[in-house]
Design a protein around this motif. Structure first.
Motif, PDB file in Angstrom:
ATOM      1  N   MET A   1      12.809 -20.225 -21.262  1.00  0.00           N
ATOM      2  CA  MET A   1      11.963 -19.779 -20.153  1.00  0.00           C
ATOM      3  C   MET A   1      10.492 -20.010 -20.461  1.00  0.00           C
ATOM      4  O   MET A   1       9.707 -20.399 -19.578  1.00  0.00           O
ATOM      5  CB  MET A   1      12.216 -18.296 -19.871  1.00  0.00           C
ATOM      6  N   LEU A   2      10.091 -19.760 -21.721  1.00  0.00           N
ATOM      7  CA  LEU A   2       8.702 -19.976 -22.099  1.00  0.00           C
ATOM      8  C   LEU A   2       8.318 -21.446 -22.001  1.00  0.00           C
ATOM      9  O   LEU A   2       7.249 -21.800 -21.460  1.00  0.00           O
ATOM     10  CB  LEU A   2       8.469 -19.454 -23.518  1.00  0.00           C
TER      11      LEU A   2
ATOM     12  N   THR B   1       9.745 -23.667 -20.129  1.00  0.00           N
ATOM     13  CA  THR B   1       9.751 -24.019 -18.708  1.00  0.00           C
ATOM     14  C   THR B   1       8.477 -23.549 -18.022  1.00  0.00           C
ATOM     15  O   THR B   1       7.871 -24.265 -17.208  1.00  0.00           O
ATOM     16  CB  THR B   1      10.978 -23.392 -18.014  1.00  0.00           C
ATOM     17  N   GLY B   2       8.033 -22.325 -18.344  1.00  0.00           N
ATOM     18  CA  GLY B   2       6.797 -21.811 -17.748  1.00  0.00           C
ATOM     19  C   GLY B   2       5.600 -22.630 -18.147  1.00  0.00           C
ATOM     20  O   GLY B   2       4.696 -22.877 -17.324  1.00  0.00           O
TER      21      GLY B   2
ATOM     22  N   THR C   1       9.235 -13.919 -18.632  1.00  0.00           N
ATOM     23  CA  THR C   1       9.426 -14.182 -20.064  1.00  0.00           C
ATOM     24  C   THR C   1       8.824 -13.081 -20.911  1.00  0.00           C
ATOM     25  O   THR C   1       9.454 -12.542 -21.823  1.00  0.00           O
ATOM     26  CB  THR C   1       8.802 -15.530 -20.434  1.00  0.00           C
TER      27      THR C   1
ATOM     28  N   ILE D   1       7.388 -17.236 -13.984  1.00  0.00           N
ATOM     29  CA  ILE D   1       8.227 -17.453 -15.175  1.00  0.00           C
ATOM     30  C   ILE D   1       7.568 -16.824 -16.396  1.00  0.00           C
ATOM     31  O   ILE D   1       8.242 -16.207 -17.235  1.00  0.00           O
ATOM     32  CB  ILE D   1       8.466 -18.956 -15.390  1.00  0.00           C
ATOM     33  N   TYR D   2       6.223 -16.968 -16.478  1.00  0.00           N
ATOM     34  CA  TYR D   2       5.504 -16.301 -17.569  1.00  0.00           C
ATOM     35  C   TYR D   2       5.748 -14.788 -17.532  1.00  0.00           C
ATOM     36  O   TYR D   2       6.004 -14.154 -18.559  1.00  0.00           O
ATOM     37  CB  TYR D   2       4.004 -16.575 -17.459  1.00  0.00           C
TER      38      TYR D   2
ATOM     39  N   TYR E   1       5.791 -26.086 -16.195  1.00  0.00           N
ATOM     40  CA  TYR E   1       5.514 -26.044 -14.756  1.00  0.00           C
ATOM     41  C   TYR E   1       4.314 -25.159 -14.420  1.00  0.00           C
ATOM     42  O   TYR E   1       3.962 -25.042 -13.231  1.00  0.00           O
ATOM     43  CB  TYR E   1       6.739 -25.531 -13.993  1.00  0.00           C
ATOM     44  N   GLN E   2       3.694 -24.529 -15.418  1.00  0.00           N
ATOM     45  CA  GLN E   2       2.547 -23.657 -15.181  1.00  0.00           C
ATOM     46  C   GLN E   2       2.862 -22.637 -14.089  1.00  0.00           C
ATOM     47  O   GLN E   2       2.079 -22.401 -13.168  1.00  0.00           O
ATOM     48  CB  GLN E   2       1.316 -24.492 -14.787  1.00  0.00           C
ATOM     49  N   ASN E   3       4.039 -21.978 -14.255  1.00  0.00           N
ATOM     50  CA  ASN E   3       4.519 -21.031 -13.251  1.00  0.00           C
ATOM     51  C   ASN E   3       4.266 -19.608 -13.746  1.00  0.00           C
ATOM     52  O   ASN E   3       4.817 -19.174 -14.759  1.00  0.00           O
ATOM     53  CB  ASN E   3       6.019 -21.250 -13.000  1.00  0.00           C
ATOM     54  N   SER E   4       3.423 -18.873 -13.016  1.00  0.00           N
ATOM     55  CA  SER E   4       3.054 -17.529 -13.440  1.00  0.00           C
ATOM     56  C   SER E   4       4.238 -16.574 -13.379  1.00  0.00           C
ATOM     57  O   SER E   4       4.346 -15.658 -14.208  1.00  0.00           O
ATOM     58  CB  SER E   4       1.932 -16.993 -12.547  1.00  0.00           C
TER      59      SER E   4
END
Length: 347
Positions: A48-49, A51-52, A64, A60-61, A55-58
């Motif tokens: 997940m980290l 991936t975040g 995680t 997912i951050y 994709y710079q996805n907040s």
């Protein structure tokens, strides 16, 4: 290489956890590692980290770090669940070889309490127990045995996976007290007579159905009921009466009545005979090389004889001697003898 590592690991643990019947588990004596589920959980967090970051996805951050915080919190809770717990060996049981011998423990929790604590040893696992804060719970752990002798588990495992099962915290108690395992009873050959030399002659001197008493000085272990107190009040000498008559003459169970038979087999024969005489409530004595137990009756006398058979030719286990569970360190030869010990009737 693996064997060397295991040997060094066990030696290190043994130095860190010396033998004792009581242990308070602290940070220095508690081990903690992720379980299989915890390893999978950590790998998913890593994925997940990555991936975040990719994709710079907040969102997912956020998920995680939130799940990571849950993992860290679970680690502290799992460790604290065991920290401060005190485990004490109260007493050990006795049984015959091949049976499981009970070891009675008391778990005392700290102010935090203890949830889902599990004890295990040699494949025997207890159901999870819960200990309230500042309370105690008594449990019995049955340890399997294989042969007569002293039974002292190398390690008793105590563990917890509360609250989520992601991590496992554990430690060991290495008991110093050993249980006693009696020889497995084996029916003795019927042709062997258990009457000692001279018994027939003594029996002829007493008429059937008439009571007869042999007077002898008091010895340590004699029953107080058999002391002639009136005579003691008159003369100051403690004299014991060995009664015979309705129950018949006392039998002698003798180790030497089985020439050419393996020592362990002889002990099994004697174990069976002790049980038979006890059920008949008939007086009997026991003769072993280097040890004599005078004729008597009762449950205490039976236990005394069984214990003598269990530990004959063996020494109590010590830290320097690693005794396998309920087994003999070496075969006891027919000629091996122990120091002379004469034991009177049961106390």
């Amino acid at each position: 290489m693996l064997k060397t590592f295991r040997h060094r690991w066990r030696a290190w643990v043994n130095r860190r956890l010396p033998r004792s019947d009581s242990r308070l588990f602290t940070q220095k004596t508690i081990f903690i590692l992720p379980t299989g589920a915890g390893v999978v959980f950590g790998i998913l967090l890593l994925i997940m980290l990555v991936t975040g970051i990719n994709y710079q996805n907040s969102l997912i951050y956020l998920m995680t770090f939130l799940l990571g915080a849950v993992f860290v919190g679970a680690m502290h809770q799992t460790h604290n669940n065991l920290s401060g717990l005190k485990l004490t060996l109260l007493r050990t049981g006795e049984d015959f070889a091949g049976q499981s011998v009970p070891f009675h423990f008391r778990a005392t929790a700290s102010k935090r309490g203890a949830v889902a604590i599990r004890l295990s040893c040699d494949g025997e696992v207890l159901p999870p127990i819960h200990v309230l804060p500042d309370q105690s719970v008594d449990v019995a752990l049955f340890v399997p045995s294989s042969s007569r002798g002293y039974l002292r588990p190398e390690r008793v495992l105590i563990e917890t996976r509360f609250p989520f099962g992601l991590l496992k915290a554990w430690s060991w108690l290495r008991p110093a007290t050993a249980a006693i395992v009696f020889p497995a009873p084996l029916k003795a050959p019927e042709a062997q007579l258990m009457m000692g030399e001279g018994d027939d002659e003594n029996a002829a001197q007493s008429a059937p159905g008439q009571d007869h008493a042999d007077l002898r000085p008091w010895r340590e272990g004699d029953l107080s009921q058999r002391v002639l107190w009136k005579r003691f009040a008159r003369s100051g000498q403690m004299v014991v009466a060995d009664w015979q008559g309705d129950q018949g003459q006392p039998h002698w169970l003798d180790f030497n009545h089985y020439p050419g038979v393996d020592a362990e087999l002889r002990l099994s024969y004697l174990s069976s005979l002790v049980q038979d005489r006890s059920k008949q409530q008939a007086p009997f004595g026991l003769r072993l090389p280097g040890q004599v137990i005078e004729p008597d009756t009762g449950a205490t006398h039976t236990q005394r004889c069984l214990r003598a058979l269990a530990v004959w030719g063996q020494k109590p286990p010590r830290d320097a001697i690693r005794w396998p569970h309920g087994t003999r360190d070496r075969e006891v030869s027919d000629s091996q003898t122990a120091p002379d010990v004469h034991v009177g009737g049961a106390a």
